[in-house]
Design a protein around this motif. Structure first.
Motif, PDB file in Angstrom:
ATOM      1  N   ARG A   1      -2.075   4.669  11.123  1.00  0.00           N
ATOM      2  CA  ARG A   1      -1.925   2.891  11.056  1.00  0.00           C
ATOM      3  C   ARG A   1      -1.852   2.609  10.001  1.00  0.00           C
ATOM      4  NH1 ARG A   1      -7.081  -0.502   8.390  1.00  0.00           N
ATOM      5  NH2 ARG A   1      -5.275  -1.309   8.156  1.00  0.00           N
ATOM      6  N   GLU A   2      -1.290   2.096   9.346  1.00  0.00           N
ATOM      7  CA  GLU A   2      -1.068   1.506   8.136  1.00  0.00           C
ATOM      8  C   GLU A   2      -1.548   0.161   7.739  1.00  0.00           C
ATOM      9  OE1 GLU A   2       4.149   2.204   7.724  1.00  0.00           O
ATOM     10  OE2 GLU A   2       2.921   4.538   7.674  1.00  0.00           O
ATOM     11  N   PRO A   3      -1.626  -0.093   6.407  1.00  0.00           N
ATOM     12  CA  PRO A   3      -1.019   0.814   5.230  1.00  0.00           C
ATOM     13  C   PRO A   3      -2.522   2.083   5.597  1.00  0.00           C
ATOM     14  CG  PRO A   3      -2.606  -1.389   4.201  1.00  0.00           C
ATOM     15  CD  PRO A   3      -2.232  -1.449   5.848  1.00  0.00           C
ATOM     16  N   THR A   4      -2.442   3.156   5.282  1.00  0.00           N
ATOM     17  CA  THR A   4      -3.664   4.789   5.683  1.00  0.00           C
ATOM     18  C   THR A   4      -4.728   4.655   4.300  1.00  0.00           C
ATOM     19  OG1 THR A   4      -1.969   5.879   3.870  1.00  0.00           O
ATOM     20  CG2 THR A   4      -1.390   5.625   5.955  1.00  0.00           C
ATOM     21  N   ASP A   5      -5.402   4.647   4.523  1.00  0.00           N
ATOM     22  CA  ASP A   5      -6.842   5.008   3.784  1.00  0.00           C
ATOM     23  C   ASP A   5      -6.204   5.477   2.807  1.00  0.00           C
ATOM     24  OD1 ASP A   5      -8.506   6.594   6.090  1.00  0.00           O
ATOM     25  OD2 ASP A   5      -8.155   4.438   6.226  1.00  0.00           O
ATOM     26  N   LYS A   6      -4.894   5.814   1.784  1.00  0.00           N
ATOM     27  CA  LYS A   6      -4.558   6.672   0.801  1.00  0.00           C
ATOM     28  C   LYS A   6      -4.093   5.082   0.030  1.00  0.00           C
ATOM     29  CE  LYS A   6      -2.557  10.489   1.500  1.00  0.00           C
ATOM     30  NZ  LYS A   6      -1.558  11.707   2.296  1.00  0.00           N
ATOM     31  N   PHE A   7      -3.865   4.156   0.771  1.00  0.00           N
ATOM     32  CA  PHE A   7      -3.522   2.840   0.508  1.00  0.00           C
ATOM     33  C   PHE A   7      -3.910   2.197  -1.051  1.00  0.00           C
ATOM     34  CE2 PHE A   7       0.496   0.512  -0.264  1.00  0.00           C
ATOM     35  CZ  PHE A   7       0.188  -0.978  -0.570  1.00  0.00           C
ATOM     36  N   GLN A   8      -3.703   1.770  -2.033  1.00  0.00           N
ATOM     37  CA  GLN A   8      -4.525   1.183  -2.510  1.00  0.00           C
ATOM     38  C   GLN A   8      -4.059  -0.166  -2.672  1.00  0.00           C
ATOM     39  OE1 GLN A   8      -6.709   2.966  -4.881  1.00  0.00           O
ATOM     40  NE2 GLN A   8      -5.771   4.626  -3.977  1.00  0.00           N
ATOM     41  N   LEU A   9      -4.446  -1.300  -1.834  1.00  0.00           N
ATOM     42  CA  LEU A   9      -5.044  -2.373  -1.611  1.00  0.00           C
ATOM     43  C   LEU A   9      -4.997  -3.542  -2.933  1.00  0.00           C
ATOM     44  CD1 LEU A   9      -6.373  -3.270   1.605  1.00  0.00           C
ATOM     45  CD2 LEU A   9      -4.107  -3.648   0.823  1.00  0.00           C
ATOM     46  N   ALA A  10      -5.268  -2.439  -3.741  1.00  0.00           N
ATOM     47  CA  ALA A  10      -5.605  -3.603  -5.213  1.00  0.00           C
ATOM     48  C   ALA A  10      -4.761  -3.806  -5.393  1.00  0.00           C
ATOM     49  CB  ALA A  10      -6.574  -3.089  -5.605  1.00  0.00           C
TER      50      ALA A  10
ATOM     51  N   PRO B   1       9.617 -13.388  -4.492  1.00  0.00           N
ATOM     52  CA  PRO B   1      10.531 -12.377  -4.409  1.00  0.00           C
ATOM     53  C   PRO B   1      10.067 -11.128  -4.543  1.00  0.00           C
ATOM     54  CG  PRO B   1      11.722 -14.504  -3.774  1.00  0.00           C
ATOM     55  CD  PRO B   1      10.149 -14.683  -4.401  1.00  0.00           C
ATOM     56  N   PHE B   2       9.946 -11.206  -6.607  1.00  0.00           N
ATOM     57  CA  PHE B   2       9.759 -10.054  -6.797  1.00  0.00           C
ATOM     58  C   PHE B   2       8.750  -9.376  -6.403  1.00  0.00           C
ATOM     59  CE2 PHE B   2      11.979 -10.838 -11.353  1.00  0.00           C
ATOM     60  CZ  PHE B   2      13.069 -11.127 -10.478  1.00  0.00           C
ATOM     61  N   ASN B   3       7.694 -10.017  -6.043  1.00  0.00           N
ATOM     62  CA  ASN B   3       6.237  -9.391  -5.415  1.00  0.00           C
ATOM     63  C   ASN B   3       6.269  -8.741  -4.660  1.00  0.00           C
ATOM     64  OD1 ASN B   3       5.346 -10.175  -7.885  1.00  0.00           O
ATOM     65  ND2 ASN B   3       3.868 -12.018  -7.251  1.00  0.00           N
ATOM     66  N   SER B   4       6.998  -9.512  -3.492  1.00  0.00           N
ATOM     67  CA  SER B   4       7.466  -8.822  -2.313  1.00  0.00           C
ATOM     68  C   SER B   4       8.424  -7.625  -1.817  1.00  0.00           C
ATOM     69  CB  SER B   4       8.643  -9.745  -1.235  1.00  0.00           C
ATOM     70  OG  SER B   4       7.071 -10.765  -0.777  1.00  0.00           O
ATOM     71  N   PHE B   5       9.129  -8.247  -3.096  1.00  0.00           N
ATOM     72  CA  PHE B   5       9.808  -6.554  -3.226  1.00  0.00           C
ATOM     73  C   PHE B   5       9.480  -5.074  -3.765  1.00  0.00           C
ATOM     74  CE2 PHE B   5      13.886  -4.893  -4.443  1.00  0.00           C
ATOM     75  CZ  PHE B   5      14.067  -3.400  -5.378  1.00  0.00           C
ATOM     76  N   TYR B   6       8.793  -5.840  -4.521  1.00  0.00           N
ATOM     77  CA  TYR B   6       7.202  -4.475  -4.884  1.00  0.00           C
ATOM     78  C   TYR B   6       6.854  -4.092  -4.109  1.00  0.00           C
ATOM     79  CZ  TYR B   6       3.529  -2.273  -8.249  1.00  0.00           C
ATOM     80  OH  TYR B   6       2.652  -1.716  -8.664  1.00  0.00           O
ATOM     81  N   ASN B   7       6.183  -5.158  -3.203  1.00  0.00           N
ATOM     82  CA  ASN B   7       4.899  -4.580  -1.852  1.00  0.00           C
ATOM     83  C   ASN B   7       5.350  -3.840  -1.278  1.00  0.00           C
ATOM     84  OD1 ASN B   7       3.113  -5.815  -3.622  1.00  0.00           O
ATOM     85  ND2 ASN B   7       3.227  -7.917  -2.599  1.00  0.00           N
ATOM     86  N   PHE B   8       6.742  -4.342  -1.204  1.00  0.00           N
ATOM     87  CA  PHE B   8       7.681  -3.250  -0.469  1.00  0.00           C
ATOM     88  C   PHE B   8       7.836  -2.027  -0.374  1.00  0.00           C
ATOM     89  CE2 PHE B   8      10.463  -2.147   2.944  1.00  0.00           C
ATOM     90  CZ  PHE B   8      11.598  -1.061   2.362  1.00  0.00           C
ATOM     91  N   PHE B   9       7.894  -1.108  -1.865  1.00  0.00           N
ATOM     92  CA  PHE B   9       8.311  -0.601  -1.944  1.00  0.00           C
ATOM     93  C   PHE B   9       6.798  -0.041  -2.049  1.00  0.00           C
ATOM     94  CE2 PHE B   9      12.842   0.690  -2.258  1.00  0.00           C
ATOM     95  CZ  PHE B   9      13.069  -0.306  -3.030  1.00  0.00           C
ATOM     96  N   LEU B  10       5.712  -0.505  -1.867  1.00  0.00           N
ATOM     97  CA  LEU B  10       4.491   0.685  -2.321  1.00  0.00           C
ATOM     98  C   LEU B  10       3.420   0.911  -0.806  1.00  0.00           C
ATOM     99  CD1 LEU B  10       1.856  -1.925  -4.605  1.00  0.00           C
ATOM    100  CD2 LEU B  10       2.550   0.010  -4.983  1.00  0.00           C
ATOM    101  N   PHE B  11       4.149  -0.306   0.260  1.00  0.00           N
ATOM    102  CA  PHE B  11       4.432  -0.072   2.386  1.00  0.00           C
ATOM    103  C   PHE B  11       4.974   1.387   1.793  1.00  0.00           C
ATOM    104  CE2 PHE B  11       0.936  -2.719   3.378  1.00  0.00           C
ATOM    105  CZ  PHE B  11       0.797  -3.739   1.945  1.00  0.00           C
ATOM    106  N   THR B  12       6.278   1.144   1.196  1.00  0.00           N
ATOM    107  CA  THR B  12       7.414   2.760   1.459  1.00  0.00           C
ATOM    108  C   THR B  12       6.498   4.240   1.542  1.00  0.00           C
ATOM    109  OG1 THR B  12       9.370   0.715   2.115  1.00  0.00           O
ATOM    110  CG2 THR B  12       9.593   3.033   1.406  1.00  0.00           C
ATOM    111  N   TYR B  13       6.172   3.806   0.036  1.00  0.00           N
ATOM    112  CA  TYR B  13       5.961   5.044  -0.681  1.00  0.00           C
ATOM    113  C   TYR B  13       4.582   5.480   0.688  1.00  0.00           C
ATOM    114  CZ  TYR B  13       3.699   8.489  -3.142  1.00  0.00           C
ATOM    115  OH  TYR B  13       2.942   9.223  -3.646  1.00  0.00           O
ATOM    116  N   ASP B  14       3.741   4.358   0.781  1.00  0.00           N
ATOM    117  CA  ASP B  14       2.076   4.807   1.648  1.00  0.00           C
ATOM    118  C   ASP B  14       3.468   5.733   2.900  1.00  0.00           C
ATOM    119  OD1 ASP B  14       0.195   3.577   3.460  1.00  0.00           O
ATOM    120  OD2 ASP B  14      -0.686   4.419   2.202  1.00  0.00           O
ATOM    121  N   ARG B  15       4.525   5.254   3.251  1.00  0.00           N
ATOM    122  CA  ARG B  15       4.426   5.060   4.561  1.00  0.00           C
ATOM    123  C   ARG B  15       5.215   6.769   4.442  1.00  0.00           C
ATOM    124  NH1 ARG B  15       7.323   0.542   5.994  1.00  0.00           N
ATOM    125  NH2 ARG B  15       5.051  -0.197   6.886  1.00  0.00           N
ATOM    126  N   LEU B  16       5.778   7.327   3.150  1.00  0.00           N
ATOM    127  CA  LEU B  16       6.617   8.596   3.420  1.00  0.00           C
ATOM    128  C   LEU B  16       5.525   9.181   2.849  1.00  0.00           C
ATOM    129  CD1 LEU B  16       8.937   9.520   2.592  1.00  0.00           C
ATOM    130  CD2 LEU B  16       8.668   8.995   0.211  1.00  0.00           C
TER     131      LEU B  16
END
Ligand SMILES: Nc1ncnc2c1ncn2[C@@H]1O[C@H](COP(=O)(O)OP(=O)(O)O)[C@@H](O)[C@H]1O
Ligand SMILES: Cc1cn([C@H]2C[C@H](O)[C@@H](COP(=O)(O)OP(=O)(O)O)O2)c(=O)[nH]c1=O
Length: 206
Positions: A31-40, A48-63
């Motif tokens: 599943r995503e976000p994975t258990d490693k993802f720091q939801l905090a 816009p800026f926060n969603s831009f930032y969050n997209f990279f957090l989720f993309t890093y988790d996906r990588l």
């Protein structure tokens, strides 16, 4: 085969996946976000800026998730790239001013990630999903801010519109053939499970 399960909060993904796990022992579930993802680390509120930032957090988790996804013949993932497009897309669009440009950019950033062979989309009516979320006392995951009922509905509507836009035009966005299977998620879970089971049985490699 790599299958992802998608849908707005309250569409029934987690419930469906918990049942599928009991049925299919030849499929690796994740599943995503994975258990490693720091939801905090997620930025609160959608701007816009926060969603831009969050997209990279989720993309890093996906990588970081790629090795696990590539490690099995059959994989089902509860939420994947389409969730980023649906949840972060609406606000990132304010940086591009155009839906198509937004999705094309998000896919470009995601270019190094495996694409699913199939997306099973649980299509639930907004009011049905909101009712379920309220009954299950699961606070809507809009980065921790308590939202009014109207804000919740508006937020989910924007997400649902992006899902519909992306999945409805998928061949415009990806060279890879991705099969979209839409299940009416307003029906009782046993019906949703029955349909999902048949779709998966026809798809997975024996
Ligand atoms: N098809 C359904 N019929 C009735 N209740 C459902 C259905 N799908 C989900 N629910 C209920 O709605 C709530 C949210 O379901 P959940 O699986 O957590 O959704 P999601 O993971 O998509 O956010 C849970 O209490 C679940 O029991
Ligand atoms: C995978 C992913 C999830 N999300 C959101 C969807 C969910 O509201 C939240 C994941 O929290 P979670 O508790 O897993 O919610 P759900 O059970 O609905 O999956 O993160 C994104 O915004 N972008 C993403 O790429």
């Amino acid at each position: 085969m790599f299958i992802t399960i998608e849908g707005i909060d309250g569409s029934g993904k987690t419930t469906l996946v918990n049942s599928l796990r009991k049925i299919f022992d030849n499929i690796h579930f994740t599943r995503e976000p994975t258990d490693k993802f720091q939801l905090a680390n997620l930025k609160t509120l959608s701007t816009p800026f926060n969603s831009f930032y969050n997209f990279f957090l989720f993309t890093y988790d996906r990588l970081e998730h790629q090795d696990e996804i590539n490690g099995f013949k059959n994989v089902i993932c509860d939420r994947y790239l389409a969730s980023s497009i649906a949840y972060e897309g609406p606000m990132i669009e304010e940086l591009f001013g155009d839906k198509k440009e937004t999705v094309l950019w998000m896919l470009e950033v995601s270019k190094m990630l495996k694409l699913p062979d199939m997306i099973i989309y649980l299509d639930a009516h907004l009011d049905v999903a909101l009712e379920r979320i309220r009954n299950s006392r699961k606070n809507l995951n809009f980065r921790g801010k308590q939202l009014s009922i109207l804000e919740e509905k508006e937020g989910l509507k924007a997400i649902q519109d992006y899902y519909e836009y992306f999945l409805g035009n998928i061949e415009m966005f990806t060279k890879k053939q991705i099969k979209i299977e839409r299940i009416n998620a307003n029906s009782p879970m046993e019906d949703v499970l029955y349909k999902a089971k048949n779709i998966i049985n026809k798809t997975i490699e024996k």
